[in-house]
Design a protein around this motif. Structure first.
Motif, PDB file in Angstrom:
ATOM      1  N   GLN A 153       0.799  -1.226   0.000  1.00  0.00           N
ATOM      2  CA  GLN A 153       0.000   0.000   0.000  1.00  0.00           C
ATOM      3  C   GLN A 153       0.834   1.280   0.000  1.00  0.00           C
ATOM      4  O   GLN A 153       0.305   2.349  -0.323  1.00  0.00           O
ATOM      5  N   SER A 154       2.108   1.192   0.342  1.00  0.00           N
ATOM      6  CA  SER A 154       2.951   2.394   0.398  1.00  0.00           C
ATOM      7  C   SER A 154       3.760   2.604  -0.875  1.00  0.00           C
ATOM      8  O   SER A 154       4.218   3.714  -1.139  1.00  0.00           O
ATOM      9  N   VAL A 155       3.964   1.552  -1.644  1.00  0.00           N
ATOM     10  CA  VAL A 155       4.733   1.640  -2.888  1.00  0.00           C
ATOM     11  C   VAL A 155       3.758   1.630  -4.054  1.00  0.00           C
ATOM     12  O   VAL A 155       2.929   0.719  -4.162  1.00  0.00           O
ATOM     13  N   ILE A 165      13.471   0.443  -0.700  1.00  0.00           N
ATOM     14  CA  ILE A 165      12.631   0.087   0.442  1.00  0.00           C
ATOM     15  C   ILE A 165      13.532  -0.201   1.634  1.00  0.00           C
ATOM     16  O   ILE A 165      14.512  -0.956   1.509  1.00  0.00           O
ATOM     17  N   ALA A 166      13.226   0.409   2.766  1.00  0.00           N
ATOM     18  CA  ALA A 166      14.005   0.205   3.987  1.00  0.00           C
ATOM     19  C   ALA A 166      13.148  -0.507   5.022  1.00  0.00           C
ATOM     20  O   ALA A 166      12.100   0.006   5.424  1.00  0.00           O
ATOM     21  N   ARG A 192      11.330  -9.308  -1.070  1.00  0.00           N
ATOM     22  CA  ARG A 192      11.826  -9.536  -2.430  1.00  0.00           C
ATOM     23  C   ARG A 192      10.835 -10.364  -3.235  1.00  0.00           C
ATOM     24  O   ARG A 192      10.539 -10.046  -4.402  1.00  0.00           O
ATOM     25  N   ARG A 193      10.305 -11.406  -2.644  1.00  0.00           N
ATOM     26  CA  ARG A 193       9.333 -12.239  -3.365  1.00  0.00           C
ATOM     27  C   ARG A 193       8.091 -11.435  -3.724  1.00  0.00           C
ATOM     28  O   ARG A 193       7.536 -11.581  -4.831  1.00  0.00           O
ATOM     29  N   GLN A 194       7.664 -10.594  -2.810  1.00  0.00           N
ATOM     30  CA  GLN A 194       6.492  -9.762  -3.060  1.00  0.00           C
ATOM     31  C   GLN A 194       6.748  -8.805  -4.224  1.00  0.00           C
ATOM     32  O   GLN A 194       5.894  -8.606  -5.097  1.00  0.00           O
ATOM     33  N   LEU A 195       7.919  -8.207  -4.247  1.00  0.00           N
ATOM     34  CA  LEU A 195       8.251  -7.252  -5.306  1.00  0.00           C
ATOM     35  C   LEU A 195       8.357  -7.934  -6.663  1.00  0.00           C
ATOM     36  O   LEU A 195       7.904  -7.390  -7.682  1.00  0.00           O
ATOM     37  N   GLU A 204      13.469  -7.334  -8.952  1.00  0.00           N
ATOM     38  CA  GLU A 204      14.789  -7.850  -8.587  1.00  0.00           C
ATOM     39  C   GLU A 204      15.806  -6.727  -8.402  1.00  0.00           C
ATOM     40  O   GLU A 204      16.827  -6.916  -7.731  1.00  0.00           O
ATOM     41  N   SER A 205      15.548  -5.559  -9.008  1.00  0.00           N
ATOM     42  CA  SER A 205      16.540  -4.478  -9.005  1.00  0.00           C
ATOM     43  C   SER A 205      16.299  -3.433  -7.924  1.00  0.00           C
ATOM     44  O   SER A 205      17.050  -2.466  -7.817  1.00  0.00           O
TER      45      SER A 205
END
Length: 252
Positions: A153-155, A165-166, A192-195, A204-205
């Motif tokens: 929801q934030s990205v 992302i931190a 990472r999997r979510q992205l 991945e980047s």
């Protein structure tokens, strides 16, 4: 450290620093030698009162300057707020959005943070989107659900430019406490999997930073965790030697 992503170490000075603090930045610039600069990016985020001075000092050097927050609107009747365009005009290259201290202390929602990330891109800035769970949420076994919801929801759905992302567990910020490397690996792996599921190869980047009581003594261990691509550093970034030691820990 994940594969071929160039690490980023970002210093969040929070509400610390006066004009004399330019000497800390000068020391960081002077000791950020070519060898280190060839391996890791450095970003310093001072309070808004120092943005222009820091950007002027860093001009022509490898250290980038960022802000700690921005308003989502371009301009208007928002007393005390600063737009992303003003931050860019001051000479900064990035902005932190969604830090837990903003979420909790200023009541910022995921939707607010998403709008700020879009504003950062609008102004040509790199948004660093912060996510993380509270102690109560971790104890209740809700860490992944909370973090994945915040990322979702934030990205923004569309990534027109780079984003960072931190992950900062709220209970680890400024407390001296840190999660285990296994805990960090679990959360960063889930992000990472979510992205990747959401953005495909672009996911991945995206660099994933860990934050929360990062210091020279634990930096190398934390930065060695898979899918950790750097650090968001709080108190230790106020000291040039500590900040640079953490950066070197990214290159171990």
């Amino acid at each position: 450290m994940a594969g071929n992503l160039r690490p980023l170490v970002a210093g969040n000075w929070k509400m610390n620093g006066l004009k004399a603090s330019t000497e800390v930045l000068r020391a960081i610039i002077n000791d950020y030698d070519a060898a280190l600069a060839g391996r890791v990016d450095l970003l310093v985020c001072p309070p808004a009162t120092l943005l222009t001075a820091f950007a002027d000092l860093a001009q022509g050097h490898r250290v980038a300057i960022g802000a700690q927050d921005c308003h989502s609107e371009l301009a208007g009747a928002f007393t005390g707020d600063i737009s992303a365009e003003m931050i860019a005009d001051a000479g900064a290259a990035a902005v932190i959005v969604g830090h837990s201290e903003r979420r909790a202390g200023h009541g910022e929602s995921d939707a607010d943070i998403c709008a700020k990330a879009k504003a950062a891109w609008r102004a040509g800035l790199l948004p660093i989107v912060c996510v993380g769970e509270t102690r109560a949420q971790r104890d209740a076994g809700q860490t992944l659900a909370v973090v994945e919801r915040q990322v979702a929801q934030s990205v923004p759905d569309t990534l027109p430019a780079d984003v960072v992302i931190a992950y900062e567990p709220v209970w680890a910020i400024g407390t001296g406490l840190t999660p285990t490397t296994g805990d960090v690996a679990e959360v960063h792996g889930a992000i990472r999997r979510q992205l990747v599921a959401r953005y495909g190869g672009q996911g991945e980047s995206i660099r994933l930073l860990y934050g929360g009581s990062v210091k020279p003594s634990n930096a190398a261990e934390l930065m060695a965790v898979e899918h950790v691509n750097g650090a968001l550093v709080g108190g230790a970034s106020l000291f040039a030697a500590d900040f640079l030691a953490i950066a070197r820990g990214c290159c171990g």
